[in-house]
Design an enzyme around this catalytic site. Structure first.
Site, PDB file in Angstrom:
ATOM      1  CB  CYS A  77      -0.855  -0.030   1.269  1.00  0.00           C
ATOM      2  SG  CYS A  77      -1.827   1.446   1.553  1.00  0.00           S
ATOM      3  CB  CYS A 191      -3.227   3.939  -5.289  1.00  0.00           C
ATOM      4  SG  CYS A 191      -4.507   3.078  -4.341  1.00  0.00           S
TER       5      CYS A 191
HETATM    6  N1  DGL Z   1      -4.057   0.660  -1.708  1.00  0.00           N
HETATM    7  C1  DGL Z   1      -3.708   1.876  -1.046  1.00  0.00           C
HETATM    8  C2  DGL Z   1      -2.475   2.513  -1.663  1.00  0.00           C
HETATM    9  O1  DGL Z   1      -1.697   1.853  -2.318  1.00  0.00           O
HETATM   10  C3  DGL Z   1      -4.723   2.931  -0.732  1.00  0.00           C
HETATM   11  C4  DGL Z   1      -6.179   2.737  -0.663  1.00  0.00           C
HETATM   12  C5  DGL Z   1      -6.843   3.518   0.459  1.00  0.00           C
HETATM   13  O2  DGL Z   1      -7.138   4.713   0.311  1.00  0.00           O
HETATM   14  O3  DGL Z   1      -7.044   2.891   1.510  1.00  0.00           O
HETATM   15  O4  DGL Z   1      -2.239   3.672  -1.485  1.00  0.00           O
END
Ligand code: DGL
Length: 266
Positions: A77, A191
């Site tokens: 993430c 993301c």
């Molecule tokens: N998957 C997350 C990232 O790579 C973010 C998603 C969220 O806002 O929770 O930033």
């Protein structure tokens, strides 16, 4: 000391975005036992403050590593990594791999010199991103846009919901309407949710725009750090979710595509 042969690689995300990293990890280490963890009760991280994200991530990863003794943790993430990676590394005795917006490869790919970056609101305001830009994209133009609607769209899509084209459109115009946005030829998907929508984004941006994300690089880094270790999968891989039981039913079928056969609440 060698980790236990069945010690999992733990992949952590706020939701299903980390599955894009898992898909790459399967390619390079198909034999590795994996524990996928999604803090869906805390989703979306991108709309939270730095303090909220750091507290959730450090607290959860601390509990998870005590309980499951992973051989390595990957924070799959960008939002959690750009905010909490240093802190988590300081407090846990496990190797931690983070997720960094792929600005370096994008800078090498762009011909026009203009790069778009789609991330969460929390990611795009991080000093970490400023540093990556200063280090790897000097002389290029980096245009950033926060696209929280794409997180929801990716979450919905994996649960079988129809896609809202407005979410894609908002992300595209958010970059194209900035000064110089017409020249974007490379878009960083900063993301982990966004590669799940790359077909739609590609269609909307047009054939001259290429996309780059960090998943393959992260998988290679995990393979490097676990080189020489033995992997034995004693039971099917599973996923843990902090959200509701109803949601587990919605997400379960999609997880099978990633060879994750069990899904539980944590
Ligand atoms: N998957 C997350 C990232 O790579 C973010 C998603 C969220 O806002 O929770 O930033």
């Amino acid at each position: 000391m060698q980790p236990a042969p069945d010690a999992p690689i733990l992949l952590f995300d706020s939701g299903i975005g980390g599955l894009t990293v898992l898909a790459e990890l399967r390619r390079v280490l198909p034999q590795a036992p994996v524990l996928y963890v999604a803090d869906t009760a805390g989703l979306p991280y991108g709309e939270k403050t730095e303090a909220q994200i750091a507290a959730r991530v450090a607290g959860l990863l601390g509990r998870l590593s005590e309980r499951f003794a992973p051989r390595l943790i990957t924070i799959a993430c960008n939002t959690a990594s750009t905010i909490a990676l240093g802190m988590v590394r300081d407090v846990l005795q496990v190797p931690i791999v983070g997720t960094v917006p792929a600005i370096k490869p994008a800078a090498a790919m762009t011909r026009s010199g203009t790069i778009g970056l789609l991330g969460t609101a929390a990611t795009i305001r991080q000093a970490y991103v400023d540093q990556l830009e200063a280090e790897f994209a000097t002389g290029k133009r980096l245009l950033r846009h926060a696209a929280p609607e794409l997180v929801q769209a990716a979450e919905g899509r994996l649960r079988g919901a129809a896609m809202d084209p407005a979410a894609i459109e908002a992300a595209v115009t958010g970059l194209r309407r900035q000064p110089g946005g017409d020249s974007i030829d490379t878009v960083v998907l900063a993301c982990t949710h966004f590669p799940l929508l790359v077909d739609k984004l590609s269609h909307a941006f047009g054939p001259d725009v290429r996309f780059v994300d960090g998943a393959a690089g992260i998988a290679r880094r995990i393979a490097h750090l676990t080189q020489g270790q033995t992997f034995i999968r004693k039971s099917p891989d599973r996923a843990l979710f902090t959200g509701t039981a109803d949601d587990l039913h919605a997400i379960g079928p999609a997880l099978l595509n990633y060879h994750v056969e069990q899904c539980e609440r944590f």
